[in-house]
Structures are given as structure tokens and as C-alpha cells.
Design an enzyme around this catalytic site. Structure first.
Site, mmCIF file in Angstrom:
data_model
loop_
_atom_site.group_PDB
_atom_site.id
_atom_site.type_symbol
_atom_site.label_atom_id
_atom_site.label_comp_id
_atom_site.label_asym_id
_atom_site.label_seq_id
_atom_site.Cartn_x
_atom_site.Cartn_y
_atom_site.Cartn_z
ATOM 1 N N ALA A 76 -0.255 -11.891 0.970
ATOM 2 C CA ALA A 76 -0.059 -11.279 -0.346
ATOM 3 C C ALA A 76 1.089 -10.291 -0.273
ATOM 4 O O ALA A 76 1.405 -9.753 0.790
ATOM 5 C CB ALA A 76 -1.338 -10.575 -0.811
ATOM 6 N N ASP A 77 1.707 -10.074 -1.419
ATOM 7 C CA ASP A 77 2.736 -9.039 -1.514
ATOM 8 C C ASP A 77 2.625 -8.372 -2.880
ATOM 9 O O ASP A 77 2.476 -9.052 -3.897
ATOM 10 C CB ASP A 77 4.137 -9.613 -1.332
ATOM 11 C CG ASP A 77 5.158 -8.500 -1.136
ATOM 12 O OD1 ASP A 77 5.309 -8.041 0.018
ATOM 13 O OD2 ASP A 77 5.772 -8.063 -2.127
ATOM 14 N N THR A 78 2.676 -7.050 -2.875
ATOM 15 C CA THR A 78 2.504 -6.283 -4.107
ATOM 16 C C THR A 78 3.798 -5.588 -4.487
ATOM 17 O O THR A 78 4.437 -4.940 -3.653
ATOM 18 C CB THR A 78 1.368 -5.254 -3.942
ATOM 19 O OG1 THR A 78 0.156 -5.950 -3.611
ATOM 20 C CG2 THR A 78 1.155 -4.463 -5.223
ATOM 21 N N GLY A 113 1.623 -11.142 -5.542
ATOM 22 C CA GLY A 113 1.753 -12.564 -5.258
ATOM 23 C C GLY A 113 0.740 -12.929 -4.190
ATOM 24 O O GLY A 113 0.634 -12.244 -3.168
#
Length: 222
Positions: A76-78, A113
């Protein structure tokens, strides 16, 4: 007769303690943690949502290429943004202050994401999702801005603030997933895992049976 459910090992492609704790909340323990170190620089004119999903994909692919055994990889990426302007992951107190000033009194968006890969028999199956949460901070005084920017909690956080910390006192409005703000949208994560064959079961090593009787150690970071 109950069917014995055997899940694939789960690998978290992140060194984020917040994401480990979020998975704990839904009773999932990664078998292994392998942080994916990639270049997170946005491409020219790249928008926040595409950036978040691209980085999550790159993290998942990188870790998938490093392992040989069948596994499920969660990445995940924030990204935090005001309009189209992407706020940095603050590394200094000055960057924290800049970010807090940007969101003071304004609505901003947090995008995470999510990319989950099931690697089995050298075949990759993907589940990808972009999740958006809208947040509004109250109008902050100079005193509040200076105080918050002196704290450590905004360091290394997307948008320079930790929503589960002192910054929660600034929030006047949230629309969307709260866990998304913290770095991993849990509803979407469970749905994706389920679609890839993951099941909760008392026989499953990736799931807590009873926290009061099972003292399971946290996964080590590779």
C-alpha cells in the site's frame, strides 16, 4: 465435517508499524514483513490517486520478485493532497509546519493505493484498489500550528500529520474510510484477500484464534 482451510503465507511489503497494527485489528498476522524500498518521487504532472496506486503496485511487484514460495503480498502507499497538490511525507519539522498550514481550514484528501498479489506456482494474480478519504481541519491558530510542528508525530507521515495522534483534535469532518487515513483501508483489504481465496479459520496460522489464550509474536522485519 469442517474443511481444513490452509491460507498462503501473507507478506506485508511495508515496514510501517501502523499497517502492522491495522492488520492486527482484523486478526491477520503477516508471516513476514519485507519493506519495499522504491523511488517514491512523483512523475511530472502525476496526480495523487495515480501516484498512490502506481507506488503500491511497484512495491508489490518488487517484493513478489524477491520471493520464491507461494504467498500473498500486501502493498500500500498513502498520499495526501490539497486539490492536485501532493503534500510530502514530512522529514523535518519545517515540512510538518508547511503541511499543517496547507490543510488548515481546508478539505484535503488522503489516497491509499492498495495492491495485493497472489503468487502461486509462479503465476501472479492481482487485486488493486484506490481508496479516497476526505478530511477537513478546523482553521488553526499560529499557536496550534507552531505547537504541532514541534511534535515528532508528524515526521515520516504522509501530509505531515498523524490522524490517530494529536492532529485528531483538529478534525472537523471525515468522509470515507478512517483506516485508509492511517495507511491501509481494511474493508477493501479484506475484500481483496477474500477474492484471492483467503479465509478466516481457527486452523489458520495467519489469524488470531483468541488473544487471551494465544500469545503470538509479531512478525520480524526482513
Amino acid at each position: 465435517m469442517k474443511q481444513h482451510i490452509k491460507n498462503l503465507p501473507i507478506i506485508l511489503a511495508s515496514g510501517s508499524l501502523a499497517r502492522v497494527e491495522l492488520l492486527d485489528r482484523i486478526k491477520i498476522i503477516p508471516t513476514q514483513i519485507i519493506p519495499a524500498y522504491i523511488d517514491e518521487t512523483p512523475n511530472l504532472r502525476e496526480l495523487p490517486a495515480p501516484l498512490a496506486i502506481r507506488l503500491a503496485y511497484e512495491k508489490a511487484i518488487k517484493v513478489a520478485s524477491q520471493i520464491e514460495t507461494s504467498s500473498i503480498i500486501i502493498a500500500a502507499d498513502t498520499v495526501t493532497a490539497v486539490g492536485r497538490r501532493i503534500l510530502p511525507k514530512a522529514t523535518t519539522y519545517e515540512e510538518v509546519k508547511h503541511c499543517i498550514k496547507m490543510v488548515s481550514g481546508r478539505r484535503h484528501r488522503v489516497y491509499t493505493g492498495l495492491c495485493i498479489i497472489k503468487k502461486e506456482n509462479n503465476q501472479l494474480t492481482f487485486r488493486q484498489k484506490i481508496v479516497q478519504t476526505i478530511i477537513k481541519f478546523k482553521k488553526l491558530s499560529d499557536e496550534e500550528i507552531n505547537f504541532y510542528s514541534s511534535l515528532d508525530e508528524g515526521i515520516d507521515k504522509a501530509g505531515g500529520c498523524k490522524i490517530s495522534g494529536y492532529a485528531e483534535a483538529f478534525v472537523s469532518f471525515i468522509s470515507g474510510s478512517y483506516s485508509n487515513i492511517m495507511g491501509l483501508p481494511l474493508f477493501e483489504t479484506v475484500n481483496a484477500l477474500t477474492s484471492l481465496g483467503f479465509r478466516y479459520s481457527n486452523n489458520t496460522p495467519n489469524v488470531y484464534k483468541d488473544p487471551s489464550t494465544n500469545h503470538l509474536s509479531k512478525p520480524s522485519i526482513s
